[in-house]
Structure formats: C-alpha cells, structure tokens
Design a protein around this motif. Structure first.
Motif, mmCIF file in Angstrom:
data_model
loop_
_atom_site.group_PDB
_atom_site.id
_atom_site.type_symbol
_atom_site.label_atom_id
_atom_site.label_comp_id
_atom_site.label_asym_id
_atom_site.label_seq_id
_atom_site.Cartn_x
_atom_site.Cartn_y
_atom_site.Cartn_z
ATOM 1 N N ILE A 1 0.573 -7.003 -9.807
ATOM 2 C CA ILE A 1 1.390 -6.026 -9.084
ATOM 3 C C ILE A 1 0.890 -4.649 -9.488
ATOM 4 N N ARG A 2 0.469 -3.894 -8.504
ATOM 5 C CA ARG A 2 -0.077 -2.563 -8.784
ATOM 6 C C ARG A 2 0.885 -1.475 -8.323
ATOM 7 N N VAL A 3 1.017 -0.458 -9.154
ATOM 8 C CA VAL A 3 1.745 0.750 -8.785
ATOM 9 C C VAL A 3 0.701 1.850 -8.675
ATOM 10 N N ARG A 4 0.410 2.232 -7.450
ATOM 11 C CA ARG A 4 -0.745 3.078 -7.146
ATOM 12 C C ARG A 4 -2.015 2.389 -7.651
ATOM 13 N N LEU B 1 7.950 -12.769 -13.821
ATOM 14 C CA LEU B 1 7.275 -11.493 -13.672
ATOM 15 C C LEU B 1 7.060 -10.938 -15.075
ATOM 16 N N GLY B 2 5.816 -10.660 -15.390
ATOM 17 C CA GLY B 2 5.493 -10.088 -16.686
ATOM 18 C C GLY B 2 5.110 -8.628 -16.546
ATOM 19 N N VAL B 3 5.768 -7.749 -17.300
ATOM 20 C CA VAL B 3 5.471 -6.317 -17.296
ATOM 21 C C VAL B 3 4.501 -6.029 -18.447
ATOM 22 N N ILE B 4 3.387 -5.400 -18.122
ATOM 23 C CA ILE B 4 2.366 -5.126 -19.129
ATOM 24 C C ILE B 4 2.784 -3.914 -19.969
ATOM 25 N N GLY B 5 2.650 -4.037 -21.296
ATOM 26 C CA GLY B 5 3.031 -2.971 -22.205
ATOM 27 C C GLY B 5 2.064 -1.808 -22.168
ATOM 28 N N ASP C 1 -2.602 1.658 -10.925
ATOM 29 C CA ASP C 1 -2.373 1.018 -12.223
ATOM 30 C C ASP C 1 -1.719 -0.340 -12.042
ATOM 31 N N VAL C 2 -2.134 -1.306 -12.875
ATOM 32 C CA VAL C 2 -1.511 -2.629 -12.855
ATOM 33 C C VAL C 2 -0.221 -2.558 -13.657
ATOM 34 N N PHE C 3 0.894 -2.760 -12.977
ATOM 35 C CA PHE C 3 2.206 -2.706 -13.619
ATOM 36 C C PHE C 3 2.524 -4.015 -14.330
ATOM 37 N N GLY C 4 2.176 -5.123 -13.690
ATOM 38 C CA GLY C 4 2.485 -6.438 -14.245
ATOM 39 C C GLY C 4 1.901 -7.529 -13.369
ATOM 40 N N ASN C 5 2.338 -8.753 -13.595
ATOM 41 C CA ASN C 5 1.818 -9.904 -12.853
ATOM 42 C C ASN C 5 2.944 -10.821 -12.416
ATOM 43 N N LEU C 6 2.754 -11.447 -11.254
ATOM 44 C CA LEU C 6 3.640 -12.507 -10.783
ATOM 45 C C LEU C 6 3.009 -13.852 -11.124
ATOM 46 N N TYR C 7 3.807 -14.737 -11.738
ATOM 47 C CA TYR C 7 3.335 -16.071 -12.089
ATOM 48 C C TYR C 7 4.240 -17.094 -11.412
ATOM 49 N N LEU C 8 3.634 -18.016 -10.601
ATOM 50 C CA LEU C 8 4.392 -19.066 -9.926
ATOM 51 C C LEU C 8 3.787 -20.414 -10.276
ATOM 52 N N THR C 9 4.638 -21.411 -10.547
ATOM 53 C CA THR C 9 4.146 -22.751 -10.891
ATOM 54 C C THR C 9 4.965 -23.818 -10.179
ATOM 55 N N GLN C 10 4.329 -25.000 -10.091
ATOM 56 C CA GLN C 10 4.954 -26.204 -9.544
ATOM 57 C C GLN C 10 5.365 -26.043 -8.082
ATOM 58 N N LYS C 11 4.381 -26.124 -7.197
ATOM 59 C CA LYS C 11 4.634 -26.125 -5.759
ATOM 60 C C LYS C 11 5.513 -27.321 -5.410
ATOM 61 N N ARG C 12 6.594 -27.089 -4.729
ATOM 62 C CA ARG C 12 7.492 -28.182 -4.352
ATOM 63 C C ARG C 12 6.781 -29.125 -3.379
ATOM 64 N N LEU D 1 3.721 -9.204 -0.900
ATOM 65 C CA LEU D 1 4.946 -8.904 -1.628
ATOM 66 C C LEU D 1 4.648 -7.971 -2.806
ATOM 67 N N GLY D 2 3.510 -8.189 -3.491
ATOM 68 C CA GLY D 2 3.149 -7.347 -4.628
ATOM 69 C C GLY D 2 2.925 -5.899 -4.217
ATOM 70 N N ALA D 3 2.313 -5.695 -3.041
ATOM 71 C CA ALA D 3 2.094 -4.329 -2.563
ATOM 72 C C ALA D 3 3.424 -3.626 -2.294
ATOM 73 N N ALA D 4 4.348 -4.354 -1.637
ATOM 74 C CA ALA D 4 5.671 -3.773 -1.384
ATOM 75 C C ALA D 4 6.425 -3.564 -2.693
ATOM 76 N N ALA D 5 6.237 -4.494 -3.635
ATOM 77 C CA ALA D 5 6.914 -4.374 -4.918
ATOM 78 C C ALA D 5 6.431 -3.138 -5.677
ATOM 79 N N GLY D 6 5.128 -2.830 -5.575
ATOM 80 C CA GLY D 6 4.601 -1.646 -6.255
ATOM 81 C C GLY D 6 5.282 -0.376 -5.791
ATOM 82 N N VAL D 7 5.514 -0.267 -4.484
ATOM 83 C CA VAL D 7 6.204 0.908 -3.942
ATOM 84 C C VAL D 7 7.645 0.962 -4.437
#
Length: 579
Positions: free
Chosen positions: A151-154, A76-80, A156-167, A183-189
């Motif tokens: 991932i949006r908080v209202r 998870l990367g949080v944007i500055g 504003d873009v708060f950050g991004n989820l990055y996933l790699t290598q599908k099993r 999940l990102g919508a729930a995470a924003g709240v």
C-alpha cells in the motif's frame, strides 16, 4: 439403410447448439461475477474513503480486502519508521481467544518481511515453500495459499496487505492481485487524508492547551496547579500513560521531578536526580526533543532504570526558550503500546516553547507584584516611623510633662501606666517596621521572623499554595533561641499535616508575642480534624508534648467555617528555658 443414413447427421447441430448455450451461460456468469466484484470494489473504495479516523481506515481496508478476494484470513501491516519491521499488525479472521493463544503479533520477519524488503505483489500456492517462510507459532491455523500487495501513500510504502487461504481451496489469481492493487491505491489516498486530518486535529488540541495553559498562568493561578493541567492534558492528547515535569535546580547540576501523573507516578514525584544517565538529562544535553522506543532498555538511562519498569515508548522535550531552559516534559506509554508518531510529536516542541514563555511571563508578573508589595511595605514602614511613632512619642512626652501637675496619686499612677503603654506600643510598631523590612530583604538573617518566613515559603512547594503569614510583637527581641527553634518545629509539623491530611486550598499562619507568651496558630480550610487520619492525630500528640515540656498548651478544633484551627501557646519564660 437409406433411412438410417438420412437420420444419422440429425443430432450434431443440436449438440453444437447445446455447447454454445453452455458457453454463453459460462460467459454470462463470468460477466456477472465481474460485475459483482466491481460493485464490491466500488463499495469498498467508498467505505474506506468515507472514514477519517486512521485506525478505522486501516481496519476497513483489510476487512474489504478479505471479502473482495474471498480469503479466510487477512492482515494489514504498517511499516515502522526504521523501514525494516512492522509497527502495527491488524489481523482479520482470528477470534480473540485464538489471538491470545498465538501470543505476540508478527513484527515483519520471514515471509511478511519479504514484502517490506521487496514491495511488489507476491502470490504463492504454498507459502511454506517460499525461502523466506519462517513457519508458524503454536496454535496458529494452517495456511497455504497467499497473496500480498504493498500500500503506497504517494511514493512511500505505508504498509502491506496480506491475504491467505482462498475459500474453496483454489489459488489466488491475477484478477485477485489486480483487485487488491486497486484497493491499495484507493487505500493510500484514504490513509493520507486520515493522517492529514489527524495532524490538523492534534495541532488544534495542542493550540487549545497552550491557550488554556497561558491564560491560567497569567490570570494568577498557582503554578503547581497549572503545571498539573499541562501534564494531564498532554497525557490525554498523546494517549500517554505517564507524564512527568522535571525542573532545573538553580545553582546545581540537578533536576527535580516535582510532578508526575499516571502509571508509576510515585516513583517520579518529588525526586531529585542528576542530569547524567537520566532521560530528562538526555533531552537537556541534546537541546531538543528525544525519543526512546523502549525506555526500560535504553542505554542512555543508567540512573535507576527500574523507575521506568512496565513502560516502553517515551519522549522528552526541554521546556525553554532562547533565553534559557526551565525543565523537561516527559511522556511515556506502556511497554506493549505503539511508539509516538511523528504527527503526535511535531507540535510537542512548539508547545514546550510556549509553556516556557508562559512560565517566564508569570515569573515577570510575580516579580512586578513583589516589587509593588515591597514598595507598599516601605511606604507603610516609613509612614509608621515618620508619623505614628513621632506622634506617640510626642504624646508620651506631653503626658510625662503633665504628670507633675497631677496631685491625685491614683491619677498620677494612671498617667504613668499610660506612658508605659505608649512606650510598649512604640516598641511593637518598631518591631513591625523591622519585620516589614526583613520580609522585603533577601533572607540572609538568622532572626526568628526571617526563619518563619522561610519555613512558610518552603512549605508552599508541598502544599501547592503559599499560606498567609501574620506576625505581631517583639518576636526577635523577646523570644529566646531554643523557644524559637521549638516554634519553627511546630510550624513545620503543622504545615506538613495540612499538606498530608487536610486536603486544603488555603492556610493562615500567625505568630504573636503578647502578654508574656508566644502563640502560634495555623488555620486551614480542609476537611476538618474529625475526618483526618490517625497519622495526623499522632502528630498532634507530639506537638502537645512539646508544648507541655515548656509549660504551654495545644488546642486543635474544627472551625465553624470548615477546616481546622491549631493553637500552640507557651510562656516566654518556661521551665525548659531555665534548665
């Protein structure tokens, strides 16, 4: 043949039935997987929503994402605040040893920055083929399939989820994207709730510190100790590694860093510096809170920037009110730590204003106490002059007039001695009156009394408290100038020893002229002479040598009540004086 023909079509319906059963099993399996995934998504949402600590919320979000889409690695990367790079990067799936080998965490360049620039879901079968891909650093594990969602908080873009290598070697599909978006919508709240909770908690802690700070000052606590409390608690609340208070030097375009706590504190303790080219001066010029992402490389810091070596994010806020500025509070973190967030900084300006107001009120309280003390001194001096001296003078005149009626030689001699003693007593009282009035007047004189008062008051900055002072006898009249210089030097050395070695919280100074000798005593409530350092003992040798040159003595001994009593005695007429 007929029988064979009759039996031919028999297996076809059975084959069709087997196909239907297999298809049904597949669909049942799909329904079960969907149910399990929905159940997992629900559990993830509940888990994320139950946490109020922001760092734990972020960690749970990325851990839940890895499980939901069956990925080997996630982050998870949080944007500055500059909206161009990442201020935080929380990876999952990497061991501590592997993270150490890889080195610095990503800051948002390459493919990770693509989602910052274009906050839309991105899914790739081979991430190395994307034009924005910048490759991997040494020791980084191989990665091919990729999915990322913002991932949006209202709004504003708060950050991004990055996933790699599908099993299992497959690609991430649309369903994975949909799950991650949910999940990102729930995470924003959850993130918004955690941030609000953090802001409320921070404001509450700042208010508690303000109340504690103000209460300590107004209750009469020493200002240096209260400032130490302010810096220490401010460091604790903001997780700063260094805290510094710089106060304005009256009448000069200078600042005095009187107190520093934490990392590299010695480089910022008891240092006088200019306003230009300093971080504190930058805050004063701006008249408001200023920040620096990396104070070591800040172009505004041109005066001894090496003092900030090893530190990075920093903040400086003026301590002042609309009536004027008292100084600057500075906080800094290590170079590898995160910058101060807006939630941490918003209450800081209000706290600095309250601190300045409390200091102003404490000054007014001290001024009122000083005025009361001066009034008491004036009253005492007036009473001594108008009552005690007049009565003593009248008694002396009476004894002188009675002397001619005394025929016995020994009685007459005793009367004469009594008259002389009364005359000496009158001189002592007049000297005391002069001393009381000198201490109440501005310290512009050059007499020994005034110089001693100045020396004691100057020592308070080093000691952290003001010693008590008692003076007796005709100090300005009977003590020669060179001897007075020696006494001042001895007093300065003695108080410096108390500050450096005694660990005391109070000290008593007495300067007495009596019986043809000058006696200076300095007593403290510290650790005692037996526990003090070798440097202190060498300092005592210097004082003893200074006393010996004038035919005097020095004694230093532990007190029964604790601490050390130093006594320096020299005759008023010494070999050094006559030389």
């Amino acid at each position: 043949m007929a029988e064979d023909g009759a039996r031919g079509p028999g297996p076809l319906p059975r084959l069709r039935l087997d196909e239907l059963l297999e298809e049904l099993q597949v669909r049942v399996g799909a329904v079960r997987r969907t149910r399990d995934r929905l159940q997992g998504l629900l559990e993830a949402v509940l888990s994320v929503g139950q946490e109020l600590d922001l760092s734990q919320v972020l960690r749970r979000i990325v851990e839940a994402a890895v499980i939901l889409v069956d990925a080997e690695y996630g982050a998870l990367g949080v944007i500055g605040e500059d909206r161009r790079k990442l201020s935080q990067f929380l990876p999952v799936g990497f061991s501590d040893e592997l993270r150490a080998e890889i080195g610095d965490l990503p800051s948002g360049h390459g493919l990770l920055g693509e989602l910052i620039r274009h906050p839309e879901p991105l899914r790739l079968s081979e991430l190395a083929e994307h034009p924005a891909s910048a490759g991997f650093p040494p020791h980084h594990p191989p990665m091919h399939t990729f999915v990322g969602v913002p991932i949006r908080v209202r709004d504003d873009v708060f950050g991004n989820l990055y996933l790699t290598q599908k099993r299992g070697g497959g690609d991430f599909d649309d369903e994975d994207v949909a799950v991650l978006q949910t999940l990102g919508a729930a995470a924003g709240v959850a993130i918004e709730n955690a941030r609000l909770y953090e802001e409320v908690r921070l404001r509450e802690r700042w208010l508690q510190l303000s109340a504690e700070f103000t209460g300590s000052l107004l209750s009469g606590a020493d200002e240096a100790e209260v400032l130490r409390l302010m810096v220490d608690r401010a460091r604790e609340i903001t997780a700063a590694d260094l805290g510094v208070v710089a106060l304005l030097v009256p009448g000069d375009h200078l600042l005095h860093e009187m107190l520093a706590l934490g990392e590299r504190a010695p480089a910022h303790t008891d240092v006088t510096l200019p306003r230009e080219g300093t971080f504190a001066g930058t805050a004063l010029a701006a008249g408001e809170l200023v920040t620096s992402d990396d104070i070591r490389k800040d172009p505004r810091i041109t005066y001894q920037p090496d003092r900030w070596e090893g530190l990075g994010p920093a903040v400086a806020v003026p301590i002042g009110t609309s009536e004027g500025v008292r100084g600057v509070l500075m906080l800094a973190r290590r170079a590898d730590h995160l910058p101060f967030s807006a939630a941490e900084l918003i209450p800081l300006s209000g706290f600095a204003g309250q601190a300045a107001l409390a200091l102003e009120l404490a000054d007014r309280r001290r001024d009122a106490e000083q005025m009361s003390l001066l009034e008491d001194r004036d009253r005492i001096a007036r009473d001594l002059h108008d009552l005690a001296i007049q009565r003593l003078f009248a008694t002396g005149m009476t004894l002188q007039s009675a002397q001619r009626f005394v025929q016995h030689p020994e009685a007459a001699e005793r009367l004469l001695r009594a008259v002389d003693d009364l005359d000496t007593t009158i001189k002592i009282i007049r000297s005391t009156i002069f001393g009381l009035r000198e201490r109440g007047a501005p310290p512009t004189g050059s007499g020994l009394r005034v110089r001693v008062v100045r020396a004691v008051e100057d020592a308070a900055h080093v000691l952290g408290f003001t010693p008590s002072l008692r003076m007796e006898g005709l100090i300005d009249a009977d003590v020669p100038g060179p001897l007075g210089d020696d006494a001042l030097a001895v007093l300065g050395e003695a108080l410096t020893n108390v500050a450096r070695h005694a660990h005391a919280s109070s000290a008593d100074v007495a300067l007495v002229v009596r019986g043809g000798a000058l006696t200076l005593t300095v007593a403290d409530n510290g650790v005692g002479i037996a526990a003090e350092s070798e440097g202190h003992l060498s300092g005592l040798a210097n004082l003893a040598a200074r006393a010996g040159r004038r035919g005097g003595t020095l004694t230093a001994a532990a007190q029964d009540s604790g601490g050390t009593l130093l006594e320096w005695t020299v005759p008023l007429t010494s070999p050094a004086q006559g030389a």
